[in-house]
Design a protein around this motif. Structure first.
Motif, PDB file in Angstrom:
ATOM      1  N   LEU A 197      73.817  21.956  96.970  1.00  0.00           N
ATOM      2  CA  LEU A 197      73.104  22.480  98.210  1.00  0.00           C
ATOM      3  C   LEU A 197      74.082  21.930  99.693  1.00  0.00           C
ATOM      4  N   GLY A 198      74.500  21.342  99.952  1.00  0.00           N
ATOM      5  CA  GLY A 198      74.884  20.105 100.822  1.00  0.00           C
ATOM      6  C   GLY A 198      73.748  20.111 102.058  1.00  0.00           C
ATOM      7  N   VAL A 199      72.236  20.254 101.738  1.00  0.00           N
ATOM      8  CA  VAL A 199      71.246  20.175 102.856  1.00  0.00           C
ATOM      9  C   VAL A 199      70.356  18.877 102.408  1.00  0.00           C
ATOM     10  N   SER A 200      70.273  18.545 103.570  1.00  0.00           N
ATOM     11  CA  SER A 200      70.138  16.442 104.207  1.00  0.00           C
ATOM     12  C   SER A 200      68.684  17.304 103.429  1.00  0.00           C
ATOM     13  N   GLU A 201      68.159  15.904 102.971  1.00  0.00           N
ATOM     14  CA  GLU A 201      66.980  15.310 102.246  1.00  0.00           C
ATOM     15  C   GLU A 201      65.693  15.663 102.868  1.00  0.00           C
ATOM     16  N   ALA A 202      65.688  15.569 104.192  1.00  0.00           N
ATOM     17  CA  ALA A 202      64.279  15.679 105.232  1.00  0.00           C
ATOM     18  C   ALA A 202      64.191  17.013 104.628  1.00  0.00           C
ATOM     19  N   VAL A 203      65.130  18.042 104.917  1.00  0.00           N
ATOM     20  CA  VAL A 203      64.717  19.723 104.280  1.00  0.00           C
ATOM     21  C   VAL A 203      64.625  20.111 103.445  1.00  0.00           C
ATOM     22  N   ILE A 204      64.957  19.098 102.398  1.00  0.00           N
ATOM     23  CA  ILE A 204      64.738  19.741 101.535  1.00  0.00           C
ATOM     24  C   ILE A 204      62.687  18.663 100.754  1.00  0.00           C
ATOM     25  N   GLY A 205      62.651  17.722 101.593  1.00  0.00           N
ATOM     26  CA  GLY A 205      61.390  17.287 101.931  1.00  0.00           C
ATOM     27  C   GLY A 205      60.381  17.703 103.066  1.00  0.00           C
ATOM     28  N   LEU A 206      60.330  18.220 103.844  1.00  0.00           N
ATOM     29  CA  LEU A 206      59.719  19.583 104.560  1.00  0.00           C
ATOM     30  C   LEU A 206      59.460  20.906 103.988  1.00  0.00           C
ATOM     31  N   THR A 207      60.383  21.106 103.410  1.00  0.00           N
ATOM     32  CA  THR A 207      60.021  23.065 102.252  1.00  0.00           C
ATOM     33  C   THR A 207      59.403  22.368 100.952  1.00  0.00           C
ATOM     34  N   ILE A 208      60.750  22.422  99.797  1.00  0.00           N
ATOM     35  CA  ILE A 208      60.070  22.622  98.439  1.00  0.00           C
ATOM     36  C   ILE A 208      59.505  21.874  98.143  1.00  0.00           C
ATOM     37  N   VAL A 209      59.124  19.666  98.871  1.00  0.00           N
ATOM     38  CA  VAL A 209      58.919  19.050  98.104  1.00  0.00           C
ATOM     39  C   VAL A 209      57.483  19.108  99.123  1.00  0.00           C
ATOM     40  N   ALA A 210      57.049  20.021 100.261  1.00  0.00           N
ATOM     41  CA  ALA A 210      55.901  19.782 100.467  1.00  0.00           C
ATOM     42  C   ALA A 210      54.976  21.147 100.371  1.00  0.00           C
ATOM     43  N   GLY A 211      56.021  22.106 100.170  1.00  0.00           N
ATOM     44  CA  GLY A 211      55.123  23.589  99.303  1.00  0.00           C
ATOM     45  C   GLY A 211      54.513  22.860  98.114  1.00  0.00           C
ATOM     46  N   GLY A 212      55.078  22.171  97.067  1.00  0.00           N
ATOM     47  CA  GLY A 212      54.885  21.669  96.359  1.00  0.00           C
ATOM     48  C   GLY A 212      53.293  21.056  96.308  1.00  0.00           C
ATOM     49  N   THR A 213      53.416  20.571  97.017  1.00  0.00           N
ATOM     50  CA  THR A 213      52.074  19.375  96.495  1.00  0.00           C
ATOM     51  C   THR A 213      51.177  19.876  97.271  1.00  0.00           C
ATOM     52  N   SER A 214      51.437  20.569  98.274  1.00  0.00           N
ATOM     53  CA  SER A 214      50.684  21.792  99.362  1.00  0.00           C
ATOM     54  C   SER A 214      50.344  23.417  98.091  1.00  0.00           C
ATOM     55  N   LEU A 215      50.788  23.602  97.319  1.00  0.00           N
ATOM     56  CA  LEU A 215      50.129  24.141  96.365  1.00  0.00           C
ATOM     57  C   LEU A 215      48.196  24.374  96.334  1.00  0.00           C
ATOM     58  N   PRO A 216      47.798  23.259  95.490  1.00  0.00           N
ATOM     59  CA  PRO A 216      46.619  23.557  94.918  1.00  0.00           C
ATOM     60  C   PRO A 216      45.343  23.330  95.984  1.00  0.00           C
ATOM     61  N   GLU A 217      46.027  22.644  97.656  1.00  0.00           N
ATOM     62  CA  GLU A 217      45.598  23.325  99.102  1.00  0.00           C
ATOM     63  C   GLU A 217      45.302  24.255  99.396  1.00  0.00           C
ATOM     64  N   LEU A 218      46.703  25.225  99.323  1.00  0.00           N
ATOM     65  CA  LEU A 218      46.456  26.944  99.323  1.00  0.00           C
ATOM     66  C   LEU A 218      45.101  27.652  98.716  1.00  0.00           C
ATOM     67  N   ALA A 219      45.923  27.797  96.968  1.00  0.00           N
ATOM     68  CA  ALA A 219      44.906  28.236  96.816  1.00  0.00           C
ATOM     69  C   ALA A 219      43.481  27.933  96.271  1.00  0.00           C
ATOM     70  N   THR A 220      43.401  26.787  96.956  1.00  0.00           N
ATOM     71  CA  THR A 220      41.945  26.168  97.013  1.00  0.00           C
ATOM     72  C   THR A 220      40.984  26.908  98.234  1.00  0.00           C
ATOM     73  N   SER A 221      41.611  26.496  98.984  1.00  0.00           N
ATOM     74  CA  SER A 221      41.341  27.327 100.369  1.00  0.00           C
ATOM     75  C   SER A 221      41.615  29.000 100.221  1.00  0.00           C
ATOM     76  N   VAL A 222      42.506  29.091 100.136  1.00  0.00           N
ATOM     77  CA  VAL A 222      42.141  31.213 100.223  1.00  0.00           C
ATOM     78  C   VAL A 222      40.689  31.271  99.061  1.00  0.00           C
ATOM     79  N   VAL A 223      40.638  30.357  97.411  1.00  0.00           N
ATOM     80  CA  VAL A 223      39.457  31.392  97.378  1.00  0.00           C
ATOM     81  C   VAL A 223      37.900  30.781  97.777  1.00  0.00           C
ATOM     82  N   ALA A 224      37.902  29.647  99.056  1.00  0.00           N
ATOM     83  CA  ALA A 224      36.719  29.213  99.561  1.00  0.00           C
ATOM     84  C   ALA A 224      36.736  29.978 100.325  1.00  0.00           C
ATOM     85  N   ALA A 225      37.576  30.606 100.945  1.00  0.00           N
ATOM     86  CA  ALA A 225      37.320  31.742 102.510  1.00  0.00           C
ATOM     87  C   ALA A 225      36.789  32.986 101.649  1.00  0.00           C
TER      88      ALA A 225
END
Length: 312
Positions: A197-225
């Motif tokens: 895509l011609g996108v920098s590795e930093a942007v991939i890390g900040l979006t796709i990679v970070a989002g993927g590894t943060s999914l469990p925290e998102l689900a857990t926190s919404v359920v806990a709330a």
């Protein structure tokens, strides 16, 4: 590229499943060794929930894609602080423990400011990583000592599944194997997608990679709330932020000093600004109200729009 997207999804699934299995096995062994439950929560479980970010960042650094490694941590903390707390607070106002605001948040602020300061010169040396890791050891030691002083006299063996020692060991080995394989799949595929895509590795890390590894925290926190357990949820988010910076960047930088070119001053400003914003909201009656959650979420969406618009 379609195949790479499949590899990203499979990689994320393997990493998340592996982290769960490894944590289950480690908790089972710790309980058999009669380690107090509060200390298991502060150490093994907390580290277990940071394993996806850790393995992805370590694998990225070893493969020479340091921007994905650091972008993953910076992005994960932004996801945690803005999106996860924001969405959870909009679902139900989040009560915050006084100890979280007065004890844990300052650690998170210091950790994030240090990483931002170390990243300004676009590199992370071994001594800087060693300093972060030393702070991580101090943080865990401080919490374990505090927990031992304040633990209830009726320490029980509640929570967590019981496994035989052999089964627990097998779970740890299986979990680690999934983490290693999943991390490699994820990082390789994400890197190829970025190049296509011609996108920098930093942007991939900040979006796709970070989002993927943060999914469990998102689900857990919404359920806990929704269940009214928001104090635990927000405590986990702050703890995750500290572990991400001090443990993950600390160990990764010790193993492999990193050259960081793609993380900009805007990324670092959102990274540090997010925790100050949450800290400010937390002092209003030790609660994050729905409107404050909406502000956090809007800041996150504005940042994502900025990243995507600058990437294309």
């Amino acid at each position: 590229m379609l195949l790479d997207i499949v590899f990203i999804i499979v990689g994320v699934a393997l990493v998340l499943w592996g982290a769960d299995r490894m944590t289950d096995g480690a908790v089972a062994i710790a309980k058999r060794m009669q380690i107090p439950q509060i200390i298991i929560g502060l150490t093994i479980v907390a580290m277990g929930t940071s394993m996806p970010e850790f393995f992805v960042s370590l694998t990225s650094a070893l493969k020479g894609t340091s921007d994905i490694a650091v972008g993953n941590v910076v992005g994960s903390n932004i996801f945690n602080t803005l999106l996860i707390v924001g969405v959870a607070a909009m679902v139900a106002p989040m009560t915050i423990l006084k100890s979280t605001v007065e004890r844990d948040m300052p650690w998170s602020v210091v950790a994030m400011l240090l990483l931002a300061a170390f990243s300004i010169n676009h590199s992370l040396s071994r001594w800087e990583a060693a300093f972060l890791f030393a702070l991580f050891v101090a943080f865990v030691t401080y919490n374990v000592v505090s927990a031992r002083k304040n633990k209830s006299s009726e320490e029980t063996d509640e929570g967590g599944k019981s496994y035989s020692p052999l089964m627990a060991a097998c779970l740890i080995v299986l979990g680690l194997a999934c983490l290693v394989v999943g991390s490699n799949l994820f990082v390789d595929a994400a890197t190829r997608v970025a190049q296509t895509l011609g996108v920098s590795e930093a942007v991939i890390g900040l979006t796709i990679v970070a989002g993927g590894t943060s999914l469990p925290e998102l689900a857990t926190s919404v359920v806990a709330a929704r269940k009214g357990q928001s104090a635990i949820a927000i405590g986990n988010v702050i703890g995750s932020n500290i572990f991400n910076v001090l443990m993950i960047v600390g160990i990764t930088g010790l193993v492999c000093p990193m050259d960081i070119q793609g993380i900009t001053i805007v990324d670092l400003s959102v990274f540090t600004g997010s925790i100050f914003l949450l800290w400010a909201f937390s002092y209003t009656k030790y609660k994050v109200e729905r409107w404050e959650g909406a502000v956090l979420t809007m800041v996150f969406l504005a940042y994502m729009i900025y990243l995507i618009s600058n990437a294309v």
